[in-house]
Write a protein that holds these residues in place. Structure first.
Motif, short mmCIF file in Angstrom:
data_model
loop_
_atom_site.label_atom_id
_atom_site.label_comp_id
_atom_site.label_asym_id
_atom_site.label_seq_id
_atom_site.Cartn_x
_atom_site.Cartn_y
_atom_site.Cartn_z
N MET A 1 37.18 -27.55 90.73
CA MET A 1 36.65 -27.70 89.47
C MET A 1 37.15 -28.13 88.40
SD MET A 1 33.43 -24.59 90.45
CE MET A 1 33.03 -24.47 91.18
N ALA A 2 38.18 -27.78 87.92
CA ALA A 2 39.25 -28.18 86.64
C ALA A 2 39.98 -29.67 86.45
CB ALA A 2 40.35 -26.98 87.06
N MET A 3 39.63 -30.40 88.69
CA MET A 3 39.84 -31.75 88.25
C MET A 3 38.73 -32.28 87.87
SD MET A 3 41.70 -32.01 91.93
CE MET A 3 43.18 -30.32 92.40
N ASP A 4 37.71 -31.99 88.59
CA ASP A 4 36.00 -32.82 87.49
C ASP A 4 35.91 -32.27 86.18
OD1 ASP A 4 35.72 -33.19 90.54
OD2 ASP A 4 34.63 -31.66 90.75
N THR A 5 36.47 -31.28 85.61
CA THR A 5 36.40 -30.54 84.47
C THR A 5 36.26 -31.85 83.16
OG1 THR A 5 37.17 -28.15 84.23
CG2 THR A 5 36.80 -29.52 82.54
N PRO A 6 37.65 -33.00 82.39
CA PRO A 6 37.54 -33.92 81.94
C PRO A 6 36.22 -35.04 82.04
CG PRO A 6 39.98 -33.73 82.74
CD PRO A 6 38.72 -33.05 83.95
N GLY A 7 36.18 -35.55 83.56
CA GLY A 7 34.83 -35.97 83.41
C GLY A 7 33.18 -35.99 82.85
N LEU A 8 33.46 -34.14 82.84
CA LEU A 8 31.88 -33.56 83.30
C LEU A 8 30.79 -33.34 81.72
CD1 LEU A 8 30.29 -31.06 84.39
CD2 LEU A 8 31.63 -29.49 82.64
N GLU A 9 31.18 -34.68 80.72
CA GLU A 9 30.81 -34.50 79.33
C GLU A 9 30.40 -35.44 80.17
OE1 GLU A 9 31.51 -34.38 74.43
OE2 GLU A 9 32.36 -34.30 75.88
N ARG A 10 30.98 -37.02 80.20
CA ARG A 10 30.25 -38.25 80.14
C ARG A 10 29.08 -37.97 81.91
NH1 ARG A 10 27.79 -42.32 79.04
NH2 ARG A 10 28.47 -44.01 80.45
N ARG A 11 29.62 -37.29 82.66
CA ARG A 11 28.35 -37.14 83.59
C ARG A 11 26.71 -36.90 83.51
NH1 ARG A 11 30.69 -37.43 89.11
NH2 ARG A 11 33.24 -37.91 88.84
N PRO B 1 45.03 -33.69 75.28
CA PRO B 1 44.84 -34.13 77.01
C PRO B 1 43.93 -33.43 77.14
CG PRO B 1 47.19 -34.51 76.46
CD PRO B 1 46.42 -32.97 75.49
N SER B 2 43.26 -34.68 78.26
CA SER B 2 42.04 -34.12 77.94
C SER B 2 42.49 -32.54 79.98
CB SER B 2 40.93 -35.09 78.85
OG SER B 2 39.32 -34.14 79.85
N TRP B 3 43.13 -33.30 80.72
CA TRP B 3 43.94 -32.69 81.83
C TRP B 3 44.71 -31.90 81.46
CZ3 TRP B 3 49.41 -31.83 81.86
CH2 TRP B 3 49.74 -32.79 81.07
N LEU B 4 45.59 -31.39 80.33
CA LEU B 4 46.01 -30.13 79.90
C LEU B 4 45.24 -29.01 79.55
CD1 LEU B 4 48.35 -28.21 79.53
CD2 LEU B 4 48.73 -29.93 76.52
N SER B 5 43.80 -29.40 79.07
CA SER B 5 43.26 -28.34 78.53
C SER B 5 42.40 -27.80 79.50
CB SER B 5 42.26 -29.08 77.49
OG SER B 5 41.31 -30.10 77.77
N ALA B 6 42.17 -28.81 81.04
CA ALA B 6 41.50 -28.48 82.04
C ALA B 6 42.62 -27.68 82.36
CB ALA B 6 40.75 -29.44 82.64
N MET B 7 43.73 -27.64 82.77
CA MET B 7 44.77 -26.72 82.96
C MET B 7 44.46 -25.49 82.61
SD MET B 7 48.71 -27.70 83.87
CE MET B 7 48.29 -29.45 84.54
N VAL B 8 44.50 -25.78 81.39
CA VAL B 8 44.52 -24.21 80.72
C VAL B 8 43.28 -23.42 80.84
CG1 VAL B 8 44.68 -23.05 78.43
CG2 VAL B 8 46.70 -25.23 78.57
N VAL B 9 42.43 -24.21 81.61
CA VAL B 9 40.80 -23.35 81.08
C VAL B 9 41.23 -22.50 83.20
CG1 VAL B 9 38.66 -23.06 82.13
CG2 VAL B 9 40.35 -24.46 79.64
N SER B 10 41.99 -23.59 83.55
CA SER B 10 41.98 -22.81 84.90
C SER B 10 42.78 -22.27 85.36
CB SER B 10 42.11 -24.46 86.28
OG SER B 10 43.87 -24.95 85.75
N LEU B 11 43.86 -21.90 84.35
CA LEU B 11 45.40 -20.59 84.35
C LEU B 11 44.79 -19.19 83.86
CD1 LEU B 11 48.43 -21.95 83.38
CD2 LEU B 11 47.22 -22.27 86.00
N THR B 12 43.36 -19.95 82.70
CA THR B 12 42.84 -18.80 81.77
C THR B 12 41.81 -17.82 82.56
OG1 THR B 12 42.68 -19.64 79.71
CG2 THR B 12 41.47 -17.34 80.18
N VAL B 13 41.29 -18.51 83.58
CA VAL B 13 40.26 -18.01 85.13
C VAL B 13 41.29 -18.05 85.48
CG1 VAL B 13 38.72 -19.44 86.12
CG2 VAL B 13 38.63 -19.47 84.11
#
Length: 377
Positions: free
Chosen positions: A180-190, A77-89
């Motif tokens: 920024m992690a909250m905005d990540t799922p809609g970034l591609e569409r933007r 899920p997009s929200w899960l991947s965004a969370m993983v990215v933020s935790l990695t950072v």
């Protein structure tokens, strides 16, 4: 028969005369551009405590964004991947800060152990200067007193005493990463919408993201390589705290041009006290050779066009952004230069000629093939 005075003799139309009467338009544009640039730099300096950590957070999220895309392609899920990215950072950032604090702490702890060696070196230098070079003994003693190692300890301690401001800085970065992690799922569409409406701006942002991602990844990989070689060589020479110097070398590698000099000083001082001046000279030679071979000859071949500016511009950008953004400006100097180059110079075909002076590849000065004079977005 003409109704008024004619200017056909000098080939000037009334419009040309009116334009000439208000001065050289190109000169006016340059003056306005320089003034606007100075105003922007002053504004950036005024709000550097906010802008610098925000820009660093943007850099970190851009660098980690491919992980988000990969997880989404694998079905996460997009929200899960965004969370993983933020935790990695988060993990990378905290690890680097912890490594820096630990390195400085170890430096502070080891210097008092060499007080006797420092006093012996102090007496040798004083005797050589007075007996061989005929220096004034009182003046020489006064000058050498300023090299008291407690001064270095105090300087290093002041770095740790600023931990409250460091924690505040980290707090701003972490908070920015969360949003920024909250905005990540809609970034591609933007970005798709931006490309449909302002394709040139979207291309500039894409070039910046690609360049800054490549810059951080290449800098990290080669920083690790240099740190490993430094630590191994220092271990062979018997210099204490090789792990500390390896970590410190890796972290200072992120500072362009002068980072290796900053990472060189502490192990050289310790090698001088622990093993003598021959060991200190060998450390200087070792660091210089490794920096020249790996970071000057090999690394640019892999970095490619990540930033795409000449070494002179790279050094000038270090000085500029350090004065504007403070200490973090040394870390963000090349990404900030890349941002200006991608969104201001490369974006406007009429300004791409500047690349003939600053770009590492002269082809960057050529306008796009599809550009025609008079085109705009």
């Amino acid at each position: 028969m003409p109704l008024g005075p004619s200017n056909s003799s000098n080939g000037q139309t009334p419009a040309t005369q009116q334009l000439s009467s208000v001065g050289n338009p190109r000169f006016n544009v340059i003056v306005v551009g320089v003034a606007a640039s100075l105003i922007c730099l002053i504004g950036l300096r005024q709000f550097s405590d906010i802008i610098a950590p925000l820009f660093l957070a943007i850099n970190l999220m851009i660098t980690a964004y491919p992980l988000h895309s990969w997880l989404v392609r694998k079905g996460a899920p997009s929200w899960l991947s965004a969370m993983v990215v933020s935790l990695t950072v988060f993990a990378v950032l905290i690890a680097m800060v912890a490594g820096l604090v630990w390195s400085v702490t170890e430096m502070i702890g080891i210097l008092p152990q060499y007080a006797d060696e420092f006093n012996a070196l102090y007496r040798q230098i004083e005797q050589f200067a007075v007996n061989t070079l005929n220096f004034d003994g009182a003046a020489m003693s006064k000058m050498l007193a300023s090299l008291d190692p407690t001064r270095f300890i105090g300087a290093a301690t002041s770095v740790l005493s600023a931990s409250s401001s460091l924690l505040a800085l980290i707090g701003v970065i972490l908070a920015a990463i969360v949003f920024m992690a909250m905005d990540t799922p809609g970034l591609e569409r933007r970005m798709v919408l931006l490309n449909e409406n302002r394709s040139r701006i979207a291309a500039g942002i894409g070039n910046f993201a690609h360049g800054v991602r490549r810059y951080w990844l290449v800098t990290t990989v080669f920083g690790l390589i240099v740190a490993v070689f430094d630590a191994v060589a220092l271990a062979i020479m018997g210099v204490p705290l090789v792990v500390v110097w390896g970590i410190f070398s890796f972290l200072t590698n992120y500072i362009p041009n002068i980072g290796f000099v900053i990472g060189l000083i502490p192990p050289t001082v310790v090698a001088l006290f622990a093993n003598g001046w021959q060991s200190a000279v060998l450390v200087i030679l070792l660091y210089s050779v490794l920096n020249f071979v790996i970071q000057t000859i090999i690394q640019p071949r892999f970095a490619g066009e990540s930033v795409g500016v000449t070494p002179t511009v790279s050094f000038a950008s270090l000085l500029l952004w350090a004065s504007v953004l403070g200490g973090m400006g040394t870390l963000l100097a090349l990404p900030m230069t890349l941002l200006v180059k991608s969104l201001i110079i490369d974006l406007d075909p009429r300004a791409r000629w500047i690349n003939a002076l600053i770009a590492s590849d002269s082809k960057d000065a050529e306008p796009p093939d599809e550009y025609q004079p008079g085109d705009d977005d």
